[in-house]
Motif scaffolding. Structure first.
Motif, PDB file in Angstrom:
ATOM      1  N   ASP A 110       1.041  -1.603  -0.300  1.00 31.36           N
ATOM      2  CA  ASP A 110      -0.104  -0.240  -0.183  1.00 31.36           C
ATOM      3  C   ASP A 110       1.012   1.046  -0.291  1.00 31.36           C
ATOM      4  OD1 ASP A 110      -2.493  -1.532   0.775  1.00 31.36           O
ATOM      5  OD2 ASP A 110      -2.483  -1.628   2.158  1.00 31.36           O
ATOM      6  N   GLU A 111       2.342   0.791  -0.082  1.00 29.51           N
ATOM      7  CA  GLU A 111       3.230   2.547  -0.312  1.00 29.51           C
ATOM      8  C   GLU A 111       3.979   2.738  -0.887  1.00 29.51           C
ATOM      9  OE1 GLU A 111       4.325   2.432   3.961  1.00 29.51           O
ATOM     10  OE2 GLU A 111       4.951   0.329   3.189  1.00 29.51           O
ATOM     11  N   ARG A 112       4.385   3.326  -1.490  1.00 29.12           N
ATOM     12  CA  ARG A 112       5.506   3.453  -2.530  1.00 29.12           C
ATOM     13  C   ARG A 112       6.242   3.824  -2.452  1.00 29.12           C
ATOM     14  NH1 ARG A 112       4.160   5.395  -8.237  1.00 29.12           N
ATOM     15  NH2 ARG A 112       2.304   4.881  -7.584  1.00 29.12           N
ATOM     16  N   LEU A 113       7.773   3.547  -2.591  1.00 26.34           N
ATOM     17  CA  LEU A 113       9.196   3.657  -2.589  1.00 26.34           C
ATOM     18  C   LEU A 113       9.407   4.354  -3.891  1.00 26.34           C
ATOM     19  CD1 LEU A 113      11.480   2.694  -0.628  1.00 26.34           C
ATOM     20  CD2 LEU A 113      12.102   1.455  -2.607  1.00 26.34           C
ATOM     21  N   VAL A 114       9.997   6.193  -3.208  1.00 20.84           N
ATOM     22  CA  VAL A 114      10.410   6.942  -4.260  1.00 20.84           C
ATOM     23  C   VAL A 114      11.819   7.579  -4.319  1.00 20.84           C
ATOM     24  CG1 VAL A 114      10.287   9.350  -4.735  1.00 20.84           C
ATOM     25  CG2 VAL A 114       8.551   7.494  -3.700  1.00 20.84           C
ATOM     26  N   ILE A 115      13.164   6.925  -4.589  1.00 12.46           N
ATOM     27  CA  ILE A 115      14.525   7.105  -4.830  1.00 12.46           C
ATOM     28  C   ILE A 115      14.717   8.275  -5.631  1.00 12.46           C
ATOM     29  CG2 ILE A 115      16.404   6.673  -5.129  1.00 12.46           C
ATOM     30  CD1 ILE A 115      14.482   3.105  -4.643  1.00 12.46           C
ATOM     31  N   LEU A 116      15.272   9.062  -5.160  1.00 14.34           N
ATOM     32  CA  LEU A 116      15.527   9.911  -6.059  1.00 14.34           C
ATOM     33  C   LEU A 116      17.206  10.304  -5.827  1.00 14.34           C
ATOM     34  CD1 LEU A 116      15.806  12.998  -7.648  1.00 14.34           C
ATOM     35  CD2 LEU A 116      16.099  14.452  -5.258  1.00 14.34           C
ATOM     36  N   LEU A 117      18.011  10.252  -6.642  1.00 16.95           N
ATOM     37  CA  LEU A 117      19.563  10.114  -7.073  1.00 16.95           C
ATOM     38  C   LEU A 117      19.337  11.552  -7.903  1.00 16.95           C
ATOM     39  CD1 LEU A 117      19.827   7.089  -9.520  1.00 16.95           C
ATOM     40  CD2 LEU A 117      19.161   6.991  -7.097  1.00 16.95           C
TER      41      LEU A 117
END
Length: 143
Positions: A110-117
């Protein structure tokens, strides 16, 4: 968990570790692509987003980094101990080139993993300008 953490949020350090240790060469290439974009600027910053995002996307694609980013995202999700519902591709919503760098996103439960390079900062002193950050920083969050 009653303290506001979830199993996904407790794995964020592991996500960053996997990216740094298993995809260090990819991160180096992402940084080199950002450097190539900056080399085309007249100074150390630009105000036009089109002088950042399209050239950065082309550099990532031309270097092969764009096609390798989905694997890095899949490995990051695996580091959380959760499976990805579908294999990621080098296109939205999984991989997005922005004025700040490359965003990797995956829905995990139910979650969103968000990765900013992060490769660029956006300043707003007098007007919005894009500047190179130096190294590629990794910012990981759950939304």
């Amino acid at each position: 968990m009653t303290d506001g953490t979830t199993p996904l949020t407790t794995a964020l350090d592991e996500v960053e570790r996997v990216l740094r240790e298993e995809h260090d060469r990819l991160l180096t290439v992402v940084g080199q692509c950002a450097d190539a974009v900056v080399a085309e600027w007249d100074g150390d910053s630009v105000a036009d987003r089109d002088r950042v995002v399209p050239p950065f996307a082309r550099a990532l694609d031309g270097s092969g980094a764009l096609s390798r980013l989905p694997r890095a995202l899949a490995d990051a999700v695996t580091a959380t101990g959760r499976p990805m519902p579908a294999p990621p591709v080098a296109a939205p919503p999984y991989v997005v080139v922005t004025g700040e760098g490359v965003v990797l996103r995956a829905t995990v439960g139910d979650e969103r993993l968000v990765i900013l390079l992060r490769t660029f900062d956006v300043t707003s002193d007098e007007s919005e300008r894009y500047v190179r950050t130096g190294d590629v920083s990794i910012e990981v969050e759950v939304r």
